[in-house]
Each structure stands twice: as C-alpha cells, then as structure tokens.
Enzyme design. Structure first.
Site, PDB file in Angstrom:
ATOM      1  N   SER A 592       6.529 -34.835  14.484  1.00 49.84           N
ATOM      2  CA  SER A 592       6.352 -33.790  15.498  1.00 49.84           C
ATOM      3  C   SER A 592       6.024 -34.402  16.855  1.00 49.84           C
ATOM      4  CB  SER A 592       5.297 -32.789  15.043  1.00 49.84           C
ATOM      5  OG  SER A 592       5.367 -31.614  15.814  1.00 49.84           O
ATOM      6  N   HIS A 709       7.237 -24.950  14.399  1.00 52.96           N
ATOM      7  CA  HIS A 709       8.518 -25.354  13.826  1.00 52.96           C
ATOM      8  C   HIS A 709       9.221 -24.203  13.097  1.00 52.96           C
ATOM      9  CE1 HIS A 709       7.673 -29.456  14.984  1.00 52.96           C
ATOM     10  NE2 HIS A 709       6.497 -29.358  14.411  1.00 52.96           N
TER      11      HIS A 709
END
Length: 817
Positions: A592, A709
C-alpha cells in the site's frame, strides 16, 4: 496497400473458414450469410435482390456459376468508403469466424490472452505479404517482435527466433501463417517475456501505433477558446486529426483538431505561467498547448509535422510508408540482379580478349550504348560487390575469448545494479521544501538550490530489501543472479495484539506504533528527513511518532506519512550495518503506502514530492472514509472457505436492510487463506456473525475508519491522479512491483496509472510475493530485509514461501543495539 486489398485479407480468412471440407467450395447459403454480415459491419446499404439473384438455387453445385469475387467486388468492396465503418469491428467479425476453425482454444500455457491474439491477428494482416495464402516473412515478423520488445523497455533478444529458424528451415523460405505465428509466440518460441501483463501493455501500445495509426499520445495543457482557461487533456495524434479527451480512458471526448495541408505547427514564448508552449494553426482557428517539458514539446512538434507531411503526400498511415522503406533494400537487390543478368546476356561470347583482338585488327569501335566486354565485366563485378556489401556477406574473423567477454558483460551488469542503488546516497540529500499546487514550478527551481548538508551513508528505501550474496565463479561460469525486494507496509492501520491471527502472526495492514523511529535517529540523515517532513506536512511528524498520542498517530492522515518516512529512515540503519545489502539490491516492493517508499528508493520519485503525494493520498482517503460508515475485517479461513461467495451473501444482507449500493469485497490478498475484507459496517457485521458457517476460523475487526482499497475510496482517485500528474516520475532503475497486479512497473506512465488506481483496487500481496520469489528448482533465494515498523510483512512471507523466509531479516526501528 489500398483499402480494398486490406479488407480482402480479413475476408479471405472468413471465406476459407466456411470451406469445411477444404475443397475450395462454399455453399450458397453460407455465402449469403457472410455477405449479409459484411453489409452490416461495413455500413453498406443492403441489396437483397442482387444477393438472391447472384446466389439463386440451381443444380450447378455449392457455389454460384459467377463465383464469389465478382459479387464481392461489385456489391461490397466497390461501395466501401473509408471512415464510414469501424475497421476493428470488421476485423473482429472475420476473426470470430476464422478462430472457430483454426484457433478454437488458447494453447495450454500460452502467455496470450484472447484479446492479445486478436490484436496480433490484425497486426499480422498488416505485415503479411500481398499473396495468398497469407504469410508473414521472417523480416516482418522480426520487425513486429522488435517493436513489442521496445515497448516493454527490454533489449531485443533474437536467439529464440534464430533457434526456431534452425529447427524449421521452411520458415525462412515460406514464411509463417497467422496460426503458426500465434502458436510460436504463445509458446515463447519467438519472444522471451517475463510477464504476460507487461506483454499485453506493450502490445496495446504497438497496436494503437500500427493498426489505429496513432502517431503520439499523452497529456498536455490546452487553452480554451471561450473562457481562455488552461485545462489538462489527453491528446491522441493521427495523420488526419488531433483528438483530445478528459482522460486516457478515451471515454469523454472534448474536441478534435482537423488537420489539412495548410496547418502550421510553431513554438511560442512562455506566458500566463505556462511554459514549453506550441501552437497549431488551422485555416480558421489556432490551438495553444503547453507541454510538460522541452523534450515533450519537441517530440509533439515533430509528430505533428509528420502527420501534416503524410497528409500532404496523401498517405493514410506512417506504417505503410515504413513498410515500403523496409522493402527498399530488397527492391534494390532485385534491380541489381536484373542488371547483372542483362549485362551477362549482352556480353560478347568470346570474352574481353577476343573483343580487344577485334579492335586491334582494325574493327569499328563499340557503338554508342553497346558496352564493351571489359566494361560489362567490370560493371557486373561492381554490382556483385555492392550486393555482397548490402547483404553483409563480408567474412568476419571469429572473435577470440568470447566466454571471457561474456563474463565481463555479466560483471558489468552487477556493477550497474550497485550503482543504481548508490544513486540514492545522493538522492536523499535532495530533500525539498513543502510543495503546494500554486508554486509547483517555482518550487522545483528552488529545490535544486536548497539541498540538505551531505552526510556519508545517507540513503532512502522502501520497507523490504533483499539481495543475493555474490558467489565466486570460475571464468567459464556465469555470476549468480541477484534479486532485491523492498516490501513496504500498508496504509498505517494500527494493529493491537488482539488483531492478530490465532497463531500469533499479525496481518500486514499498518504497523505504526508510538515510539517507532526512536532507534534510528543516530543514523545517516534520519533527523534531516523528519525535519523536511515537518516542513512538507505542516506538523511535527517525529514528535508524533515518538510520543503520540496513539489515537492521533492511528489517524489515516498521520499514519501514512509516518510509515512512509520511518520505512525510508530504517534503510539508513541497514546501510550503516550492512552497506553491501543496499549496494546489491536490485528490486523493491511495498504494501500500500509502502509502495511509494519503494519507488523513492528505485529512483522513480523524489523523496519530498513522494511525501507530498502521500499527504494528498492520506487526506483524500480520510475524507472518503468520513462519508460512509465502513471498515475492514481480517479473516483467516479454512481451505473450503469461499470469500467471494461470502461477500455476495453479505451484500444481499445489506440490501435487505435498505443499504444503498452496498460494498463488500476482498481488499487485501495476504497469503493462502488469509484475507482482509472491507466494506459497509453492516456487511462486516454479517460476516462476523456467520463466520462459522462461512468456514472462517478467525475474524477480527481492524481499528480503521474506512474501507481502504475498495470502491468506497472512489472520491480519492481524482485528487491522487491529479497530484501524480504534477510531479516528476521516472522509470524505476531497479525492479519495483505494483500492488494492483503484482507485476513490475515498466515505465513512468505505468507508475502513475497504477498508483492512482491503488486506493480503489485490492492489494495483491500474495501474488506480488509469488512474482518476486518465483525461480527454477535448485536456484537460491535472496536475502530479504524488512526495514519498516513491525514484522507483519515477514509473517506473510513465512506463510507464502517458507524457503524465502529463511533468509529474512528484520531491521528494528525502536531498539538501538
């Protein structure tokens, strides 16, 4: 090649696919259906009367007495008008008809997708010879393969093609059919490809250029005619026009500049805060544009001038012009062959001595233009020498010491890998002052002058770094391959001890904690990094990391920058403790937000600009989280657990409660049977309540404020995309793997696209680890270093690949040993 000949190639495939018995005959009913489909796809008015008359029933056999070509020419091809139909749709019709017979299923293990196969089919027809049955000669196949290799940013390797030619000499003489070409390419016998995804991206680029005639694409700023404001647009240049869209998805077309012979492209002085200006003048309007830099301005100017030249020469495609140029050497050789044959035929039978003797005896001199024997022989010899020179037939001596030279080349590659990472000793010293959208260009100029004091050993990286130990080798053997992986932490989501799995391995989603970075302050430029971060962020990041409070550090807007900077600072310690681990690092990956640190380390982004992007990203994701009550759930399932079906059941439950457009999906693929599911609170509650029935052995709610996400982060897409366009992004100098698909980044635009999509796409971490550590049996694994807060990524590595985990090392960010 004219339009009719171009269309006939695809029609030939459709026609032959109807000849089931391969006897050269097709039934009239099938030809009627084919003709009807061609009428439709080519946008020609149907003529059912002529169709029935030509293919009327009689006893003359399966085909009409007139044959099919007269009808095809008169009623279809002669009526086609360029620009009135979709060429790709036409080729797709012919492809669907012929693939059912010749390419029914993709070969097992083929790297080609269905879409890739269709694009290659179209490119094959463009490059094939103008004779039937259609084949592509080796030179044209090599040309296409070289273009795809260049689009993948990899050096052309001709060995697979050479091996194929040595095994099958008929290819050199007869060429390749479309189906053989697809078969060999899919099996890797024509081109070595590291990633199917990279191949598809490269093929799309080549397809747009050659098939659609796209000369250039990219973002530029355009000045409006009405409000006189500047707006960024995605431009697509073709020989006849320049179209501009809102984005590279080509969904929202905002206008088109029609080019003609009178168009002029010229540069203009910088003004209105815009630089690298160029102007396209048509007969009735002028269009002003601003490129990102001088190089882009020159490239666009040259491409536009090429388009206008093609227009003046009445050429519809640059591809056709290049194809003719590639054939010029063959045509020249053919002309010289004819000259040589002509000279030999007209030479006197007695040869030069007899000719000379005739003249000495008092004969008449050669008539004008007749050419004597000596002159003819000399000319013949000269032409033959030219031919040999063009064909490259001059014998070359074998170069001695080839194996030693190869060893030196490998050693040079290893030295280059070390240089790539040493580059960051300089890069970190380019810490910049805060970036704001209003002073973007002024800031970049100021940056080059405001450098931090240089300190030895300064370095920046992502959260994992791995390497191979260089093994000693004999001159006859190759050096061992090196792999380096930087795996970075997630969006800074906090994990308590209760958040972990039953076996004690914590999930890799956020590892910030109060006190992180305390053990790093004495190394390298760590204090300067945090000082620069304070200027960019506007608050004391170091104080927040060391002293908290914990609830403030856990907020998305704070934890993402904290994890990013701490991850880079941890590399300073690794550089101090084991500098060779840094020097031999050749790959990086981050989880990430950690992916930004990996890109900084790889040379793709500057430290300060990347931190500013992380700041914008964190604020946008925090704002998206505040709009909808949502969250994330860590899940450990049994082998029979079906996560997608579980999410679908949770969505149905939300709809029954009246939730509008509910979201529930896998947000992180961590390791086998380890997932993070994110979505609306009601969906996560349903999963927890039904965990036993869904075969979940462990469910734990994460202390985060949003469903990262997932599509609930959609509002963060545009701010992130816009800021990524404003900063400088380069191609990574070492391998960096994307969270979106687990594949390596290929070029700068690829980096921008994937990072913009990252907040709304699941993190495919398990797939990334498989890409990184995939190797042949017996090949060793690299050393892996986790250089950020926490040990979560090591825990996922242990579950994904135990052999790779055995060489794993964690760099502590708290204790100062």
């Amino acid at each position: 090649m004219d339009l009719k000949s171009e269309l006939l190639k695809s029609i030939w495939y459709a026609f032959t696919s109807l000849d089931v018995e391969k006897c050269g005959k097709v039934s009239k009913s099938q030809l009627k259906v084919l003709s009807h489909n061609l009428y439709t796809v080519l946008n020609i008015p149907h003529d059912p009367v002529a169709l029935e008359e030509h293919f009327q029933d009689d006893d003359d056999g399966p085909v009409s007495n007139h044959g099919y070509m007269p009808y095809l020419n008169k009623y279809i091809l002669d009526k086609v008008k360029e620009g009135t139909f979709d060429k790709e749709q036409f080729d797709d019709l012919c492809w669907m008809m012929t693939r059912k017979k010749n390419y029914l299923t993709l070969p097992q293990g083929s790297m080609l997708s269905e879409t890739d196969s269709f694009k290659l089919f179209c490119l094959f027809n463009l490059l094939s010879e103008d004779r039937y049955p259609l084949v592509i000669i080796v030179e044209e196949a090599e040309y296409l393969l070289k273009k795809i290799s260049a689009a993948m940013s990899q050096e052309w390797d001709g060995k697979p093609l050479e091996d194929l030619l040595s095994q099958d000499a008929s290819v050199l003489d007869e060429g390749l059919s479309a189906w053989k070409f697809l078969e060999h390419l899919g099996a890797g016998r024509l081109l070595r490809v590291a990633s199917a995804e990279a191949f598809s991206l490269a093929l799309e680029e080549v397809f747009l250029e050659m098939y659609h005639g796209v000369l250039k694409m990219g973002y530029m700023w355009k000045k409006g005619h009405m409000r006189r404001n500047w707006t960024e647009r995605w431009f697509v240049l073709k020989p006849f026009s320049i179209a501009y869209y809102v984005s590279e998805q080509l969904k929202d077309k905002r206008g088109e500049i029609l080019l003609d012979k009178t168009c002029v492209v010229e540069g203009t002085p910088d003004r209105e805060g815009k630089r690298c200006l160029l102007c396209v003048k048509t007969h009735n309007k002028s269009y002003e544009m601003s490129a990102s830099d001088q190089r882009q301005k020159v490239e666009w100017s040259q491409a536009m001038q090429t388009a206008i030249r093609l227009l003046c020469e009445r050429k519809s495609s640059l591809h056709e012009e290049l194809k003719l140029k590639r054939r010029e050497p063959d045509n020249e050789r053919e002309r010289q062959d004819q000259q040589i044959e002509s000279i030999i035929q007209h030479a006197p039978e007695g040869g030069p001595d007899e000719e000379a003797g005739g003249r000495a005896a008092g004969g008449d001199p050669d008539p004008p233009g007749g050419g004597g024997g000596q002159a003819g022989a000399a000319q013949c010899q000269l032409l033959q020498e030219q031919q040999r020179a063009q064909q490259g037939l001059t014998p070359l001596e074998e170069v001695p010491g080839r194996s030693h030279q190869h060893l030196e080349e490998v050693q040079e590659k290893l030295r280059n890998a070390s240089q790539h990472v040493r580059h960051w000793n300089v890069q970190l010293n380019r810490l910049m002052t805060p970036i704001t959208p209003g002073d973007r260009f002024e800031h970049r100029l100021q940056t080059k002058q405001n450098l931090c004091p240089k300190k030895e050993g300064a370095l920046a990286s992502s959260e994992f770094i791995s390497k191979y130990k260089a093994r000693a080798v004999s001159p006859a053997s190759e050096l061992a391959q090196m792999n380096a992986v930087s795996l970075l932490d997630s969006d800074g989501r906090q994990w308590s001890s209760r958040s972990g799995f039953q076996d004690g391995s914590p999930p890799p989603a956020g590892s910030q904690f109060v006190g992180m970075g305390r053990g790093l302050l004495k190394y390298g430029n760590v204090k300067e990094m945090f000082a620069a971060a304070e200027k960019i962020l506007g608050y004391d990041l170091l104080g927040l990391c060391l002293n908290g409070p914990e609830e403030e550090l856990a907020r998305t807007v704070h934890c993402q920058p904290a994890v990013f900077v701490t991850s880079l600072a941890a590399v300073e310690r690794l550089n101090h403790d084991d500098p060779k681990a840094i020097e031999t690092c050749v790959a990086a990956a981050g989880f990430s937000v950690g992916e930004y640190a990996a890109l900084v380390f790889s040379g793709a982004m500057d430290f300060a600009e990347a931190l500013y992007v992380v700041k914008v990203r964190a604020e946008a994701m925090q704002a998206a989280s505040d709009r909808v009550p949502s969250g994330m759930l860590s899940v450990l399932g049994r082998p029979q657990a079906h996560y997608r079906h579980a999410c679908l059941q949770a969505l149905e439950h939300c709809r029954s409660l009246g939730v509008d457009k509910p979201v529930c999906t896998v947000a992180n693929f961590l390791f086998p049977d380890g997932r993070v599911i994110a979505g609306h609170q009601q969906a996560l509650d349903f999963l927890q309540q039904n965990s036993r029935r869904l075969h979940f052995t462990r469910c734990s709610r994460l202390p985060v404020s949003g469903a990262f996400h997932t599509s609930l982060m959609e509002s963060a897409f545009e701010p992130l995309r816009d800021v990524l366009r404003q900063i400088e992004v380069r191609r990574p100098e070492i391998r960096v793997y994307s969270n979106v698909d687990g594949q390596r980044y290929m070029h700068a635009d690829h980096v921008r696209r994937q990072l913009a999509k990252q907040p709304v796409e699941p993190v495919k971490w398990e797939q990334t680890l498989h890409s990184i550590y995939e190797r042949t049996q017996g090949q060793g694994f690299p050393r892996t270093y986790e250089v950020g807060p926490g040990r979560q990524l090591g825990a996922t590595l242990k579950r994904c690949n135990l052999k790779a985990y055995r060489t794993y090392t964690h760099v502590d960010v708290v204790q100062d040993h």
